[in-house]
Motif scaffolding. Structure first.
Motif, short mmCIF file in Angstrom:
data_model
loop_
_atom_site.label_atom_id
_atom_site.label_comp_id
_atom_site.label_asym_id
_atom_site.label_seq_id
_atom_site.Cartn_x
_atom_site.Cartn_y
_atom_site.Cartn_z
N PHE A 166 16.50 -2.62 -3.84
CA PHE A 166 16.20 -3.84 -3.10
C PHE A 166 15.11 -3.55 -2.06
O PHE A 166 14.18 -4.34 -1.88
CB PHE A 166 17.45 -4.37 -2.40
CG PHE A 166 18.30 -5.29 -3.25
CD1 PHE A 166 18.45 -6.62 -2.92
CD2 PHE A 166 18.96 -4.82 -4.37
CE1 PHE A 166 19.23 -7.47 -3.68
CE2 PHE A 166 19.74 -5.64 -5.15
CZ PHE A 166 19.88 -6.99 -4.81
N ALA A 167 15.25 -2.41 -1.36
CA ALA A 167 14.26 -2.04 -0.34
C ALA A 167 12.89 -1.83 -0.96
O ALA A 167 11.87 -2.28 -0.43
CB ALA A 167 14.72 -0.78 0.39
N LYS A 168 12.85 -1.13 -2.09
CA LYS A 168 11.58 -0.88 -2.78
C LYS A 168 10.95 -2.18 -3.24
O LYS A 168 9.74 -2.39 -3.09
CB LYS A 168 11.80 0.06 -3.96
CG LYS A 168 10.53 0.43 -4.70
CD LYS A 168 10.81 1.38 -5.86
CE LYS A 168 9.54 1.71 -6.64
NZ LYS A 168 9.81 2.62 -7.78
N ALA A 169 11.76 -3.07 -3.81
CA ALA A 169 11.24 -4.36 -4.25
C ALA A 169 10.67 -5.16 -3.07
O ALA A 169 9.70 -5.90 -3.22
CB ALA A 169 12.34 -5.16 -4.93
N ALA A 170 11.27 -4.98 -1.90
CA ALA A 170 10.82 -5.71 -0.71
C ALA A 170 9.58 -5.11 -0.08
O ALA A 170 9.03 -5.67 0.87
CB ALA A 170 11.95 -5.75 0.32
N GLY A 171 9.12 -3.96 -0.60
CA GLY A 171 7.87 -3.38 -0.10
C GLY A 171 8.00 -2.08 0.64
O GLY A 171 6.99 -1.50 1.05
N ALA A 172 9.22 -1.56 0.83
CA ALA A 172 9.38 -0.28 1.51
C ALA A 172 8.89 0.84 0.58
O ALA A 172 9.21 0.85 -0.60
CB ALA A 172 10.84 -0.05 1.89
N THR A 173 8.12 1.77 1.14
CA THR A 173 7.57 2.87 0.33
C THR A 173 8.21 4.21 0.65
O THR A 173 8.04 5.17 -0.08
CB THR A 173 6.05 2.99 0.55
OG1 THR A 173 5.78 3.17 1.95
CG2 THR A 173 5.35 1.72 0.07
N ASP A 174 8.95 4.27 1.75
CA ASP A 174 9.64 5.51 2.14
C ASP A 174 11.13 5.23 2.14
O ASP A 174 11.70 4.78 3.13
CB ASP A 174 9.16 5.96 3.53
CG ASP A 174 9.66 7.35 3.91
OD1 ASP A 174 10.61 7.85 3.25
OD2 ASP A 174 9.11 7.95 4.86
N VAL A 175 11.76 5.46 0.98
CA VAL A 175 13.17 5.11 0.81
C VAL A 175 13.95 6.35 0.41
O VAL A 175 13.63 7.02 -0.56
CB VAL A 175 13.36 4.03 -0.28
CG1 VAL A 175 14.84 3.65 -0.40
CG2 VAL A 175 12.52 2.80 0.02
N LYS A 176 14.99 6.66 1.19
CA LYS A 176 15.87 7.79 0.92
C LYS A 176 17.23 7.25 0.51
O LYS A 176 17.82 6.42 1.21
CB LYS A 176 15.99 8.66 2.17
CG LYS A 176 17.19 9.60 2.22
CD LYS A 176 17.05 10.79 1.31
CE LYS A 176 18.20 11.76 1.49
NZ LYS A 176 18.14 12.91 0.57
N VAL A 177 17.74 7.72 -0.63
CA VAL A 177 19.06 7.30 -1.11
C VAL A 177 20.06 8.42 -0.84
O VAL A 177 19.81 9.58 -1.15
CB VAL A 177 19.03 6.98 -2.62
CG1 VAL A 177 20.43 6.69 -3.14
CG2 VAL A 177 18.11 5.79 -2.88
N ILE A 178 21.20 8.06 -0.25
CA ILE A 178 22.20 9.06 0.14
C ILE A 178 23.12 9.44 -1.01
O ILE A 178 23.29 10.60 -1.33
CB ILE A 178 23.02 8.55 1.35
CG1 ILE A 178 22.13 8.55 2.60
CG2 ILE A 178 24.25 9.42 1.57
CD1 ILE A 178 22.81 8.01 3.83
#
Length: 275
Positions: A63-75
């Motif tokens: 969801f974050a990536k689709a919204a435009g976030a480019t620095d996403v860390k998944v726990i």
């Protein structure tokens, strides 16, 4: 360093001593977004820097990536099929400590403890995890406004609309005898019935299916059973003649949310073609 070790010790102690009691177990959310998700940027954030997002699972991360976030860390690792069962590690705290936003779902009770123990200034955001197309677009829009990445979110939604319409057309072309199939679905897989244009004649879950429910579902004579792969208990209607499809809600490591729809469409189309 001493303060960091103390914080790590605190979160691990809290995590190990806290029972993860769930009411809508790890595979979807019917809740609306909480008041903690308002579109206010975290205090002190550099507006020119990329938004740093920590997501508890790949679903929130997508969801974050689709919204435009480019620095996403998944726990939670992809190998953990049931996210609320995950035991946090000290390294998870380091990720949270450097985040602008921490995305979580209401059935993941450890997110707030991450933020508290890491001493993070990150904004804690509850995400409505539901792959229903309209709800996804609304959530991506909301997150894009929150991140300040509205243009990227709008671009993704346009591509989503195009791809979703194409999948719907392909599925309609595969309807047995040219008629919309009847289907029952696990409550967190109903979005796939909608995408397929199926007539939804019953739902089940997330609680265990009772004998009466099984009887009622069988009487509806569904052609398809759209099961939730993350909460499956095996064959739902083994003697009904219905063909069962395991629907996957969580995106893969690449956080491609569109791939979830493509994969579901492929599986449903195969089953309908074999009918």
């Amino acid at each position: 360093m001493a303060r960091t070790r103390d914080r790590i010790t605190t979160v691990l102690a809290l995590t190990l001593s806290t029972a993860l009691t769930l009411t809508a177990t790890g595979c979807g959310s019917e809740n609306t977004s909480s008041s903690s998700s308002s579109g206010v940027q975290p205090a002190g954030r550099n507006e020119d820097a990329p938004v740093v997002v920590v997501a508890t699972t790949s679903w929130e991360g997508a969801f974050a990536k689709a919204a435009g976030a480019t620095d996403v860390k998944v726990i939670v690792p992809e190998s953990v099929q049931h996210a609320p069962d995950y035991d946090p590690k000290p390294s998870d705290l380091a990720a949270v400590a450097g985040a602008d936003f921490v995305l979580y779902a209401p059935f993941e009770p450890y997110a707030a403890k991450f933020k508290e123990a890491a001493g993070s200034d990150a904004k804690l955001v509850e995400v409505n995890l539901d792959n229903d197309a309209d709800k996804v677009k609304a959530e991506v829009t909301r997150l894009g406004e929150m991140f300040g990445t509205q243009d990227a979110a709008d671009k993704w939604i346009k591509s989503f609309d195009t791809e979703y319409a194409a999948l719907q057309n392909d599925l309609k072309a595969a309807w047995p005898d040219g008629k919309a199939p009847t289907a029952v679905a696990q409550v967190f897989a109903t979005w796939s019935a909608k995408m397929a244009g199926a007539e939804l004649v019953g739902t089940y879950g997330p609680e265990a299916v009772t004998a009466k429910q099984l009887s009622d579902l069988s009487k509806a004579k569904p052609q398809l059973v759209l099961d939730n792969a993350h909460m499956t208990t095996g064959k739902v209607l083994p003697d009904s003649g219905a063909r069962q499809v395991e629907i996957v809600n969580y995106p893969a490591r690449d956080l491609d949310l569109l791939a979830v729809y493509k994969n579901a469409a492929t599986q449903v189309e195969k089953v309908m073609a074999a009918s």
